[in-house]
Design a protein around this motif. Sequence first.
Motif, PDB file in Angstrom:
ATOM      1  N   ILE A  52       0.853  -1.176   0.000  1.00  0.00           N
ATOM      2  CA  ILE A  52       0.000   0.000   0.000  1.00  0.00           C
ATOM      3  C   ILE A  52       0.898   1.238   0.000  1.00  0.00           C
ATOM      4  CG2 ILE A  52      -1.876   1.218   1.166  1.00  0.00           C
ATOM      5  CD1 ILE A  52      -2.597  -1.648   0.260  1.00  0.00           C
ATOM      6  N   ALA A  53       0.643   2.166  -0.936  1.00  0.00           N
ATOM      7  CA  ALA A  53       1.416   3.400  -1.037  1.00  0.00           C
ATOM      8  C   ALA A  53       0.537   4.584  -0.657  1.00  0.00           C
ATOM      9  CB  ALA A  53       1.949   3.574  -2.451  1.00  0.00           C
ATOM     10  N   PHE A  54       1.156   5.579  -0.014  1.00  0.00           N
ATOM     11  CA  PHE A  54       0.466   6.780   0.437  1.00  0.00           C
ATOM     12  C   PHE A  54       1.155   8.010  -0.133  1.00  0.00           C
ATOM     13  CE2 PHE A  54       0.296   3.495   3.639  1.00  0.00           C
ATOM     14  CZ  PHE A  54      -1.039   3.446   3.989  1.00  0.00           C
ATOM     15  N   PHE A  55       0.385   8.995  -0.519  1.00  0.00           N
ATOM     16  CA  PHE A  55       0.911  10.264  -1.021  1.00  0.00           C
ATOM     17  C   PHE A  55       0.253  11.389  -0.231  1.00  0.00           C
ATOM     18  CE2 PHE A  55       0.534  13.951  -3.828  1.00  0.00           C
ATOM     19  CZ  PHE A  55       1.829  14.112  -4.277  1.00  0.00           C
ATOM     20  N   ALA A  56       1.050  12.178   0.467  1.00  0.00           N
ATOM     21  CA  ALA A  56       0.536  13.305   1.245  1.00  0.00           C
ATOM     22  C   ALA A  56       1.325  14.551   0.871  1.00  0.00           C
ATOM     23  CB  ALA A  56       0.673  13.033   2.739  1.00  0.00           C
ATOM     24  N   LEU A  63      -3.812  14.156   2.795  1.00  0.00           N
ATOM     25  CA  LEU A  63      -3.647  12.844   2.183  1.00  0.00           C
ATOM     26  C   LEU A  63      -4.311  12.909   0.817  1.00  0.00           C
ATOM     27  CD1 LEU A  63      -2.727   9.907   2.316  1.00  0.00           C
ATOM     28  CD2 LEU A  63      -4.922   9.383   3.407  1.00  0.00           C
ATOM     29  N   ALA A  64      -3.526  12.787  -0.240  1.00  0.00           N
ATOM     30  CA  ALA A  64      -4.042  12.984  -1.595  1.00  0.00           C
ATOM     31  C   ALA A  64      -4.307  11.682  -2.343  1.00  0.00           C
ATOM     32  CB  ALA A  64      -3.073  13.842  -2.404  1.00  0.00           C
ATOM     33  N   ASN A  65      -3.587  10.607  -1.996  1.00  0.00           N
ATOM     34  CA  ASN A  65      -3.749   9.380  -2.765  1.00  0.00           C
ATOM     35  C   ASN A  65      -3.289   8.182  -1.940  1.00  0.00           C
ATOM     36  OD1 ASN A  65      -4.316   7.682  -4.907  1.00  0.00           O
ATOM     37  ND2 ASN A  65      -2.537   8.259  -6.116  1.00  0.00           N
ATOM     38  N   VAL A  79       7.001   3.028  -7.480  1.00  0.00           N
ATOM     39  CA  VAL A  79       6.856   4.212  -6.633  1.00  0.00           C
ATOM     40  C   VAL A  79       6.891   5.480  -7.491  1.00  0.00           C
ATOM     41  CG1 VAL A  79       7.906   5.551  -4.754  1.00  0.00           C
ATOM     42  CG2 VAL A  79       7.704   3.064  -4.566  1.00  0.00           C
ATOM     43  N   ALA A  80       7.753   5.540  -8.493  1.00  0.00           N
ATOM     44  CA  ALA A  80       7.797   6.702  -9.400  1.00  0.00           C
ATOM     45  C   ALA A  80       6.492   6.835 -10.173  1.00  0.00           C
ATOM     46  CB  ALA A  80       8.979   6.582 -10.355  1.00  0.00           C
ATOM     47  N   ASN A  87       3.879  10.028 -10.017  1.00  0.00           N
ATOM     48  CA  ASN A  87       3.361  10.734 -11.192  1.00  0.00           C
ATOM     49  C   ASN A  87       1.834  10.688 -11.248  1.00  0.00           C
ATOM     50  OD1 ASN A  87       5.809  11.631 -12.238  1.00  0.00           O
ATOM     51  ND2 ASN A  87       6.157   9.715 -13.315  1.00  0.00           N
ATOM     52  N   ASN A  88       1.249   9.541 -10.966  1.00  0.00           N
ATOM     53  CA  ASN A  88      -0.212   9.423 -10.955  1.00  0.00           C
ATOM     54  C   ASN A  88      -0.830  10.320  -9.887  1.00  0.00           C
ATOM     55  OD1 ASN A  88      -0.104   7.568 -13.027  1.00  0.00           O
ATOM     56  ND2 ASN A  88      -0.275   5.800 -11.682  1.00  0.00           N
ATOM     57  N   SER A  89      -0.173  10.430  -8.748  1.00  0.00           N
ATOM     58  CA  SER A  89      -0.676  11.282  -7.667  1.00  0.00           C
ATOM     59  C   SER A  89      -0.630  12.750  -8.067  1.00  0.00           C
ATOM     60  CB  SER A  89       0.136  11.053  -6.392  1.00  0.00           C
ATOM     61  OG  SER A  89       0.009   9.718  -5.957  1.00  0.00           O
ATOM     62  N   LEU A  90       0.441  13.162  -8.741  1.00  0.00           N
ATOM     63  CA  LEU A  90       0.516  14.543  -9.230  1.00  0.00           C
ATOM     64  C   LEU A  90      -0.572  14.820 -10.254  1.00  0.00           C
ATOM     65  CD1 LEU A  90       4.342  15.259  -9.625  1.00  0.00           C
ATOM     66  CD2 LEU A  90       2.789  16.102  -7.858  1.00  0.00           C
ATOM     67  N   LEU A  91      -0.856  13.842 -11.093  1.00  0.00           N
ATOM     68  CA  LEU A  91      -1.911  14.018 -12.091  1.00  0.00           C
ATOM     69  C   LEU A  91      -3.287  14.163 -11.457  1.00  0.00           C
ATOM     70  CD1 LEU A  91      -0.769  11.586 -14.919  1.00  0.00           C
ATOM     71  CD2 LEU A  91      -0.923  14.083 -15.031  1.00  0.00           C
ATOM     72  N   LEU A  92      -3.498  13.562 -10.296  1.00  0.00           N
ATOM     73  CA  LEU A  92      -4.756  13.758  -9.581  1.00  0.00           C
ATOM     74  C   LEU A  92      -4.918  15.211  -9.137  1.00  0.00           C
ATOM     75  CD1 LEU A  92      -4.952  10.611  -7.277  1.00  0.00           C
ATOM     76  CD2 LEU A  92      -6.400  11.139  -9.238  1.00  0.00           C
ATOM     77  N   MET A  93      -3.805  15.831  -8.769  1.00  0.00           N
ATOM     78  CA  MET A  93      -3.842  17.208  -8.298  1.00  0.00           C
ATOM     79  C   MET A  93      -3.922  18.210  -9.448  1.00  0.00           C
ATOM     80  SD  MET A  93      -1.062  16.793  -5.234  1.00  0.00           S
ATOM     81  CE  MET A  93      -0.996  18.526  -4.905  1.00  0.00           C
ATOM     82  N   CYS A  94      -3.253  17.921 -10.527  1.00  0.00           N
ATOM     83  CA  CYS A  94      -3.222  18.799 -11.711  1.00  0.00           C
ATOM     84  C   CYS A  94      -3.495  17.935 -12.934  1.00  0.00           C
ATOM     85  CB  CYS A  94      -1.868  19.476 -11.856  1.00  0.00           C
ATOM     86  SG  CYS A  94      -1.374  20.452 -10.453  1.00  0.00           S
TER      87      CYS A  94
END
Length: 74
Positions: free
Chosen positions: A14-18, A33-35, A47-48, A52-59
């Motif tokens: 499980i990976a977390f992006f905050a 907590l974004a993703n 992980v990379a 990138n997918n997490s950044l795409l959720l934000m922008c």
Amino acid sequence: MSLDETTDVEKRYIAFFAFGILGVDEEKEISYLANIAMLDSVNHSTVAEFFNNSLLLMCPNETLYENVLLVTTD
């Protein structure tokens, strides 16, 4: 921005992006907590891709790497 990964009780990765906002006094102490995602494996590639997918959720229209000032991970 912070990335972390863990293994749950069922041995899934499980990976977390905050993230937090730097410079604004009212928001310095707040983390968002974004993703969260389940990964097939944990290595530099997965992980990379998660980052990138997490950044795409934000922008969603473009990835703005120049707005990323700090990323921490283990």
